[in-house]
Scaffold this motif. Structure first.
Motif, PDB file in Angstrom:
ATOM      1  N   LYS A   1      -5.892  16.460  -2.659  1.00 48.11           N
ATOM      2  CA  LYS A   1      -5.532  14.477  -3.213  1.00 48.11           C
ATOM      3  C   LYS A   1      -5.701  13.979  -4.332  1.00 48.11           C
ATOM      4  O   LYS A   1      -4.525  13.904  -5.069  1.00 48.11           O
TER       5      LYS A   1
ATOM      6  N   ASP B   1      -2.657  13.835  -6.532  1.00 47.20           N
ATOM      7  CA  ASP B   1      -1.847  12.447  -6.611  1.00 47.20           C
ATOM      8  C   ASP B   1      -1.607  12.858  -7.808  1.00 47.20           C
ATOM      9  O   ASP B   1      -0.480  11.570  -8.693  1.00 47.20           O
TER      10      ASP B   1
ATOM     11  N   THR C   1      -4.246   3.048   3.863  1.00 43.88           N
ATOM     12  CA  THR C   1      -6.061   4.438   3.450  1.00 43.88           C
ATOM     13  C   THR C   1      -5.071   5.605   4.167  1.00 43.88           C
ATOM     14  O   THR C   1      -6.491   6.410   3.472  1.00 43.88           O
ATOM     15  N   GLN C   2      -4.276   5.702   4.766  1.00 45.59           N
ATOM     16  CA  GLN C   2      -4.501   6.801   5.957  1.00 45.59           C
ATOM     17  C   GLN C   2      -3.411   8.168   5.169  1.00 45.59           C
ATOM     18  O   GLN C   2      -2.784   8.036   3.930  1.00 45.59           O
ATOM     19  N   THR C   3      -4.375   9.169   4.635  1.00 48.93           N
ATOM     20  CA  THR C   3      -3.720  10.253   4.355  1.00 48.93           C
ATOM     21  C   THR C   3      -4.077  11.825   4.868  1.00 48.93           C
ATOM     22  O   THR C   3      -3.634  11.498   5.716  1.00 48.93           O
ATOM     23  N   SER C   4      -2.947  12.552   4.876  1.00 43.56           N
ATOM     24  CA  SER C   4      -2.338  13.822   5.395  1.00 43.56           C
ATOM     25  C   SER C   4      -3.711  14.638   5.746  1.00 43.56           C
ATOM     26  O   SER C   4      -4.129  15.415   6.544  1.00 43.56           O
TER      27      SER C   4
ATOM     28  N   SER D   1       0.494   4.795   5.787  1.00 41.74           N
ATOM     29  CA  SER D   1       0.075   5.895   4.682  1.00 41.74           C
ATOM     30  C   SER D   1       1.292   5.539   2.960  1.00 41.74           C
ATOM     31  O   SER D   1       2.177   5.771   3.028  1.00 41.74           O
TER      32      SER D   1
ATOM     33  N   ASP E   1      -0.075   6.193  -0.844  1.00 48.06           N
ATOM     34  CA  ASP E   1      -0.178   6.342  -1.978  1.00 48.06           C
ATOM     35  C   ASP E   1      -1.171   5.428  -3.414  1.00 48.06           C
ATOM     36  O   ASP E   1      -2.302   5.355  -3.455  1.00 48.06           O
TER      37      ASP E   1
ATOM     38  N   SER F   1      -4.624   4.276  -1.149  1.00 51.58           N
ATOM     39  CA  SER F   1      -5.203   5.582  -0.221  1.00 51.58           C
ATOM     40  C   SER F   1      -5.899   5.186  -1.264  1.00 51.58           C
ATOM     41  O   SER F   1      -6.955   5.528  -2.235  1.00 51.58           O
TER      42      SER F   1
END
Length: 532
Positions: free
Chosen positions: A353, A357, A407-410, A443, A445, A489
């Protein structure tokens, strides 16, 4: 009887006057003949020109009618286009998708088993081609096919079937609404707006490679990608050490080879080498001014490609080719998304990440992946220094502000109660009507402050300033009804928005496996069991 010399009549004689009249008549007749020849030549030339133009038009129609087209997007995405530069130019992003379809006899002959016929195709090759706004640099970014990502809800434009959102590996997206679903998934993964997509299958690769006339590739050792007692399958690629020109089925073998390179990630590297070499060859051939060669490529392209409908004409594809041609080889950089092993499945990967990013931000901000360009003035935070902030329409205590947790990511779950924490922080700044949205977890970035209409722009700017969020992150959006803070995130902890240094040209993560298009020394290393 007269002694004067006799003049001949029209039928003969050699008298001076009679001879003069005859020569004058011959000249007149020759002029008439020349005029007739010129008129005939002009008529023939006109017919040829019109006929050629007619044939050219019919051929153009044939090519246009042969292009397969589809919808650009099949799923929900919040990606937004990059703002124009000072010259009014915007970047161009194209998603290139390689399908593993075996649904034709031609494709099946080139690889796969009969059991795979009729199965939904998988997007085994996925590469984003980014052309900078000024068209002076380009990037090719691959995401490994076994990358686990969040796939949004997608609707198949052909059947109307709706596929629910899920977490799965990215190559399954092609079977969940076509290329438009793959595009939407990429937009949600990267935050980069993608203008178009192109897909090509096995047989298409062969046709394109033949039309190009072969591409130079290099291996450090003898290679044979074949079945072994430990690993079944293989592309069949067999080459001796050194540089080779591959085309047709051998080109496809090169692009499909995985085991002999050691991993799927190294396959992406081999594909980048192939594309860089192909671009160098096309430039050296000057194919865009060679009519015969260009027609061969055009025929191969329309038979091989499916494209989003926005570029579904010969002219638009030609213009796109010319734009790609204009980028110098040493300003083209190919990379693979930084990744780590998926904690849920060691056969898969997930984005690394922080580094991924960083790469996505370079794309969103249209910062060159190479350092070979001329230095330009540093970008500001998206607002001119001479442009004053808009005046708020109401007092902070009277403004309703909604805070959403994105704030959720993969790889990571959303931070609990994050929206409530930022709403409390806003209340301390005088925005006592700030509330948190608990209806859903999003979600994103990047953290953004959104507003629905011009009269609330000043209010949104004031909210951003109170939280330390840069003005470039204040966006107008029709998806909100009032000023809304979407906590991304990039701000999972702390009460102060983390300041981020603007990205610099060539500042790529160390694990992006970057290759410059002008580097002709690249050569693939062969994994031990596949040397001979």
């Amino acid at each position: 009887m007269s002694l004067a010399p006799q003049t001949s009549g029209p039928s003969g004689g050699s008298g001076r006057h009679g001879g003069g009249r005859r020569r004058g008549g011959q000249k007149t007749e020759r002029r008439r003949r020349r005029r007739r020849v010129l008129r005939w030549s002009a008529t023939v030339l006109a017919v040829v020109i019109l006929g050629t133009a007619g044939a050219g038009y019919l051929y153009y129609r044939h090519l246009n009618d042969s292009i397969r087209k589809g919808e650009r997007s099949a799923g929900d995405s919040k990606a937004r286009k990059t703002a124009p530069n000072a010259a009014g130019q915007t970047p161009l992003n194209i998603l290139l998708i390689g399908s593993d379809s075996r649904n034709s006899a031609e494709d099946l002959k080139l690889g796969g088993s009969k059991e795979s016929v009729g199965a939904p195709p998988l997007a085994d090759v996925q590469m984003l081609i980014h052309l900078s706004a000024d068209r002076k640099s380009a990037a090719m970014v691959s995401v490994p096919r076994d990358t686990r990502v969040h796939i949004p809800e997608c609707k198949d434009p052909k059947t109307g079937k709706v596929y629910p959102a899920t977490d799965d590996i990215i190559n399954t997206t092609l079977a969940r609404g076509g290329a438009g679903c793959t595009l939407s998934t990429w937009e949600n993964l990267t935050g980069v707006y993608i203008d178009h997509w192109m897909t090509i299958d096995f047989s298409g690769v062969v046709r394109m490679a033949d039309a190009i006339g072969g591409v130079d590739v290099c291996v450090k050792q003898n290679v044979w990608d074949h079945s072994t007692p430990m690993v079944h399958g293989g592309s069949g690629l067999k080459l001796t050490a050194g540089t080779h020109q591959v085309k047709g089925e051998q080109a496809l073998q090169w692009l499909r080879t995985r085991h002999a390179w050691g991993s799927d990630l190294m396959r992406a590297r081999a594909q980048h080498m192939y594309l860089n070499s192909m671009m160098r060859k096309l430039r050296s051939q000057n194919v865009f001014t060679d009519t015969g060669h260009l027609m061969d490529l055009a025929e191969a392209a329309v038979k091989s490609l499916s494209v989003s409908k926005e570029i579904g004409t010969v002219k638009k594809l030609y213009d796109l080719g010319m734009e790609l041609k204009s980028v110098p080889s040493n300003r083209i950089t190919s990379v693979t998304m930084p990744n780590v092993q998926d904690p849920l499945n060691k056969e898969h990967v997930v984005p690394d990440k922080p580094n991924a990013d960083k790469m996505w931000q370079l794309l969103r901000d249209d910062v060159a992946f190479d350092k070979n360009g001329k230095k330009s003035a540093a970008k500001d935070d998206g607002k001119s220094k001479d442009e004053p902030a808009k005046k708020p329409s109401t007092d902070a205590a009277r403004l309703g502000v909604l805070v959403q947790n994105a704030t959720q990511t993969s790889t990571d779950a959303a931070v609990p109660h994050r929206a409530g924490s930022i709403a409390d922080l806003l209340a301390q700044q005088g925005y006592t009507r700030a509330t948190s949205d608990t209806s859903e977890t999003l979600s994103e970035d990047q953290t953004v402050v959104q507003y629905p209409s011009a009269e609330l722009e000043g209010d949104a700017q004031a909210v951003a300033k109170s939280l330390g969020i840069p003005m470039s992150s204040v966006k107008k959006s029709t998806g909100v009804s009032g000023v809304t803070v979407v906590v991304g995130s990039d701000w999972r902890t702390g009460n102060t928005y983390p300041k981020q240094a603007p990205p610099k040209a060539g500042d790529l993560p160390s694990n992006s496996d970057a290759i410059n298009g002008g580097d002709t020394s690249q050569c693939m290393d062969v994994y031990g069991p596949y040397r001979w």
